[in-house]
Motif scaffolding. Structure first.
Motif, PDB file in Angstrom:
ATOM      1  N   LEU A 196       0.824  -1.211   0.000  1.00 24.45           N
ATOM      2  CA  LEU A 196       0.000   0.000   0.000  1.00 24.45           C
ATOM      3  C   LEU A 196       0.859   1.263   0.000  1.00 24.45           C
ATOM      4  N   PHE A 197       1.923   1.275   0.800  1.00 24.05           N
ATOM      5  CA  PHE A 197       2.649   2.527   0.995  1.00 24.05           C
ATOM      6  C   PHE A 197       4.041   2.562   0.373  1.00 24.05           C
ATOM      7  N   LEU A 215       5.756  -0.329  -1.968  1.00 29.47           N
ATOM      8  CA  LEU A 215       6.022  -0.986  -3.246  1.00 29.47           C
ATOM      9  C   LEU A 215       4.714  -1.245  -3.980  1.00 29.47           C
ATOM     10  N   GLU A 216       4.020  -0.149  -4.336  1.00 30.03           N
ATOM     11  CA  GLU A 216       2.763  -0.309  -5.038  1.00 30.03           C
ATOM     12  C   GLU A 216       3.065  -0.991  -6.375  1.00 30.03           C
ATOM     13  N   GLY A 217       2.410  -2.090  -6.662  1.00 32.60           N
ATOM     14  CA  GLY A 217       2.609  -2.728  -7.945  1.00 32.60           C
ATOM     15  C   GLY A 217       3.475  -3.967  -7.882  1.00 32.60           C
ATOM     16  N   THR A 218       4.284  -4.099  -6.832  1.00 32.27           N
ATOM     17  CA  THR A 218       5.063  -5.325  -6.695  1.00 32.27           C
ATOM     18  C   THR A 218       4.114  -6.432  -6.261  1.00 32.27           C
ATOM     19  N   ASP A 265      -0.606   7.277   9.701  1.00 33.26           N
ATOM     20  CA  ASP A 265      -1.268   8.547   9.431  1.00 33.26           C
ATOM     21  C   ASP A 265      -0.601   9.673  10.193  1.00 33.26           C
ATOM     22  N   ARG A 290       2.344  10.683   8.417  1.00 27.64           N
ATOM     23  CA  ARG A 290       1.998  11.356   7.177  1.00 27.64           C
ATOM     24  C   ARG A 290       1.327  12.703   7.439  1.00 27.64           C
ATOM     25  N   GLU A 297       7.852   8.729   6.589  1.00 31.11           N
ATOM     26  CA  GLU A 297       7.178   7.438   6.584  1.00 31.11           C
ATOM     27  C   GLU A 297       8.045   6.327   6.000  1.00 31.11           C
ATOM     28  N   TRP A 319      10.905  -2.752  -8.950  1.00 33.77           N
ATOM     29  CA  TRP A 319       9.918  -3.552  -9.648  1.00 33.77           C
ATOM     30  C   TRP A 319       8.960  -2.668 -10.442  1.00 33.77           C
ATOM     31  N   SER A 320       8.473  -1.651  -9.781  1.00 36.32           N
ATOM     32  CA  SER A 320       7.460  -0.830 -10.438  1.00 36.32           C
ATOM     33  C   SER A 320       7.807   0.633 -10.273  1.00 36.32           C
ATOM     34  N   ASN A 361      -3.977   6.628  -0.685  1.00 36.34           N
ATOM     35  CA  ASN A 361      -2.721   6.363   0.021  1.00 36.34           C
ATOM     36  C   ASN A 361      -1.565   7.251  -0.441  1.00 36.34           C
ATOM     37  N   ARG A 368      -1.127  13.058   1.433  1.00 34.23           N
ATOM     38  CA  ARG A 368      -0.758  13.123   2.842  1.00 34.23           C
ATOM     39  C   ARG A 368      -1.805  13.880   3.639  1.00 34.23           C
ATOM     40  N   GLN A 369      -1.855  13.523   4.920  1.00 35.39           N
ATOM     41  CA  GLN A 369      -2.892  14.086   5.773  1.00 35.39           C
ATOM     42  C   GLN A 369      -2.597  15.519   6.214  1.00 35.39           C
TER      43      GLN A 369
END
Lengths: 363, 405
Positions: A113-114, A116-119, A255, A258, A271, B27-28, B153, B156-157
């Protein structure tokens, strides 16, 4: 039974216990406890939960040190008889590898989710499991030494990040103290005590201790450090985001990180830094749970540990990918937590009771 | 035997070097040059741009149900890069930003539709400011309008949220070519040490808590015209509906700031009652203490406000030294001025809007938690009838570098 080179010091045992506890809990603890408590008094629940965990830990340590050089899987049989002992030991083994599977799953959920999006998930899981396997084939000593390296880094970075978050903490969010009385605090203990899971590793670690009579000391230190970190976490997270802002968020601690930025420093955002240390922590939790499970199997069936390590690998992988979605995953975690309260809260207590009674009779 | 072992080792070394070639790295990965970073965002009622109308005419776009128009402000990375390689700041004949609008009924759909318009898709990692049109927020609640931003995601907050009484898109326009309007709004939030007219920034993480608690709050209002912006007054968001309820003008907002005591710097315009000439007071500190009083069923609040500062501007013509009597007169006039602001503000939020945007409820919660439990359900309505007393104490500690008038 345990040879010389597999022995570890008291400090190392304490470090392993700390590492076993700090895991996925730190990201969700503010939410899971605030949802139950509903007032800013969550920190009191953390304190009480920690004390409860400490008591359970001391019971386990006292029990384990009666059988120096033996793990719980071995002395279970001596206390309960061969068959019942084996059954209880098997229960422990299942618990340990279930925990390992849960930790792997959480790590993939968060990193995908935070970070490695896509791995693909399997890629994250496999790298994670193989690196851990490599460590575990070396036995308890390399594990202990690696954990000793990870822990100071974790604590340093964690405290640094929390210190920076103090900027957005509003004291009013933490007040009133005990506004609804003590009742909500009790409700929270259910969730906070479970965040100290990992303390049960003392049942196995005592066998490897150079001076097993210090098991109690190791477990008390081992619980005290996470307790302090958890306390800081809930105070800062709820202080910054408030109870209302926490209960609706999936990963409240992330959060929090972030929610602030520092312009002018080398890093503006923290983060990634936080996720890196957190992955190391999950890695250690996973490693020690997996190792405990493999060791248990090895001792139950009289097999070499290495065989069990490799044999468990696919099983843990399959269990970790079984929960359909995040909700199912959290439900799995809750189930683990509840069963652990029974397995490690009650059973060691009864075992200790039995040994006491027997000793009284024979004496 | 030894030779064999060496051979095996060599094979292993070769194998591990060869396997390095198989490592592909990330990877991406997405190169930063291939992304459009948006830093500001404006939400309006349906209000298509000229470009959108033209596109509608010529293309065979699927007709969406049109509820709102979303404008993103993309930092023109390409342009900035070119400038840096030449050594100068950037190409001065081009704007530093690009505004693009989409109209539709799902914010996420509109976000993704940029992929059909731009070669580099938009990403939200650096979103700093959201501006919402007041009329849009009157129709749809903030939890509805902001759900995507709280859920995504990438975003940011700590992104700040403003309201605009005009077209929100206009706040994202600048006259000069050097200004990025989103950063201008961000920079203005740092000016709080110079004026009382800007309230502390409300960020997404604040909103999450307010929305869940169903509490009322204020959002800074931004007015825009001809590429210039102006922070003026505030928008009141009603707790129960989480919709826009009305605005506070600058004077009323000042009253709220005095009640909250959270100003960082600013001034009070006083008059010397003897000469009727203006004297300006610059405040160095501001404190307010709200106390709740409960007598039986009757709740009341008392606010004590204290401020310290100096005389910074004095229009009187005589050049005699400033005396105690004069200072006292100015202090008196200053506190009357603040009381007047507070009176106006309270009248507006209690009688007109019936919303507690100051935080009286928080005080009651802290001081009388059990009572608060019964009150919180309909707090805003109850708040409207609660008597509030206040006292202002002004303390002039110096007169600047001049000792006389």
């Amino acid at each position: 039974m345990i040879n010389e080179k597999d022995q570890i010091t008291t400090i190392q045992v304490a470090v392993i216990v700390v590492n076993a506890m700090l895991g996925s809990g730190i990201l969700t603890l503010p939410r899971s406890s605030a949802t139950l408590v509903q007032t800013p008094d969550v920190w009191i629940s953390v304190l009480l939960g920690g004390l409860l965990a400490m008591i359970a830990g001391v019971v386990m340590a006292v029990l384990a040190k009666r059988y120096p050089g033996q793990t719980v899987f071995q002395f279970n049989g001596r206390i309960l008889g061969k068959w019942i002992g084996a059954l209880v030991s098997l229960m422990f083994v299942v618990y340990f590898f279930m925990t390992a599977a849960y930790q792997v799953r959480i790590v993939t959920e968060v990193t995908s989710l935070f970070l490695l999006e896509g791995t693909p998930n399997w890629a994250i899981i496999m790298v994670f499991m193989w690196v851990s396997l490599y460590l575990m084939t070396g036995g308890i000593n390399p594990i202990a030494r690696l954990f000793e390296m990870i822990l100071p880094v974790t604590i340093l970075i964690y405290l640094l990040v929390m210190l920076m978050a103090l900027n957005i903490v509003e004291v009013n969010n933490l007040r009133p103290v005990l506004g609804d009385g003590i009742a909500p605090v009790w409700k929270g203990i259910k969730s906070t005590a479970l965040s100290f899971l990992g303390v049960e590793t003392i049942l196995i670690l005592t066998a490897f201790m150079k001076r097993s009579e210090q098991a109690v000391k190791a477990v008390v230190y081992g619980v005290a450090v996470p307790m302090a970190l958890y306390l800081i976490t809930v105070v800062v997270v709820i202080g910054a985001l408030s109870v209302d802002g926490v209960v609706t968020r999936t990963w409240p601690t992330l959060d929090l990180i972030r929610s602030f930025e520092y312009t002018g420093l080398i890093f503006e955002r923290f983060e990634s830094l936080f996720l890196v240390i957190w992955i190391m922590q999950i890695y250690s939790t996973y490693t020690i749970s997996f190792y405990a499970a493999a060791l248990g199997l090895a001792q139950l069936f009289n097999r070499p540990v290495a065989q069990c390590l490799y044999g468990l690998l696919p099983i843990v992988f399959i269990i970790s990918v079984t929960p359909k979605d995040l909700t199912a995953c959290f439900a799995f975690g809750d189930l683990l937590g509840q069963s652990s309260a029974f397995i490690f809260g009650l059973i060691p207590f009864f075992l200790l009771l039995i040994t006491r009674v027997r000793k009284g009779k024979s004496g | 035997m030894k030779y064999e072992k060496n051979g095996f080792r060599r094979l292993l070394i070769v194998l591990s070097i060869v396997s390095l070639l198989l490592l592909t790295g990330c990877w991406s990965k997405d190169e930063i040059e291939d992304l459009s970073l948006y830093v500001g965002l404006a939400l309006d009622e349906e209000h298509k741009t000229k470009l959108e109308h033209k596109l509608d005419k010529f293309s065979i776009r699927k007709e969406k149900e049109n509820i709102l128009t979303l404008t993103v402000q993309v930092v023109d990375k390409q342009n900035e890069d070119k400038g840096q390689s030449q050594g100068s700041m950037r190409d001065p004949s081009k704007k530093a930003y690009l505004n693009i609008s989409q109209t539709g009924n799902s914010i996420f759909e509109m976000m993704r539709d940029y992929a059909t318009q731009l070669e580099r898709p938009v990403v939200g990692h650096h979103l700093k400011v959201i501006v919402i049109n007041e009329q849009l927020a009157r129709r749809y609640s903030l939890p509805q309008l902001l759900d995507f931003f709280l859920r995504d995601n990438d975003i940011r907050q700590n992104c700040a949220v403003f309201m605009s009484n005009g077209l929100a898109r206009n706040t994202m326009e600048a006259k000069g070519n050097t200004i990025v309007p989103a950063f201008r709004l961000l920079g203005m939030m740092d000016n709080r040490y110079r004026t009382l007219k800007i309230i502390p920034p409300v960020r997404l993480y604040h909103l999450e808590a307010k929305m869940h608690a169903r509490a009322s709050y204020l959002l800074q209002n931004v007015t825009a015209a001809e590429g210039e912006v102006h922070m003026s007054g505030a928008a009141v968001i009603d707790g129960k509906t989480q919709k826009f309820k009305g605005t506070l003008n600058e004077a009323e907002l000042l009253g709220i700031t005095w009640l909250r005591g959270d100003g960082k710097g600013g001034l009070i315009k006083c008059t010397d009652p003897e000469t009727n000439l203006p004297v300006t007071y610059e405040l160095k500190s501001m404190k307010s203490k709200i106390r709740s009083k409960v007598a039986g069923n009757q709740i009341s609040f008392d606010v004590q406000i204290e401020t310290e500062g100096r005389i910074i501007e004095d229009w009187s013509m005589n050049s005699s030294p400033i005396d105690e009597a004069f200072i006292e007169r100015v202090e008196q006039s200053g506190s009357e001025m603040v009381s007047k602001l507070i009176k106006q503000a309270l009248a507006k939020i209690q009688k007109n809007y019936k919303t507690d945007v100051v935080g009286f409820g928080t005080r009651l919660h802290i001081e009388h938690p059990r009572l608060w439990k019964q009150m919180k359900e309909n707090w805003d309505e109850r708040f409207a009838d609660i008597p509030i007393t206040y006292s202002v104490k002004l303390n002039i500690t110096e007169t600047g570098t001049e000792k006389s008038h």
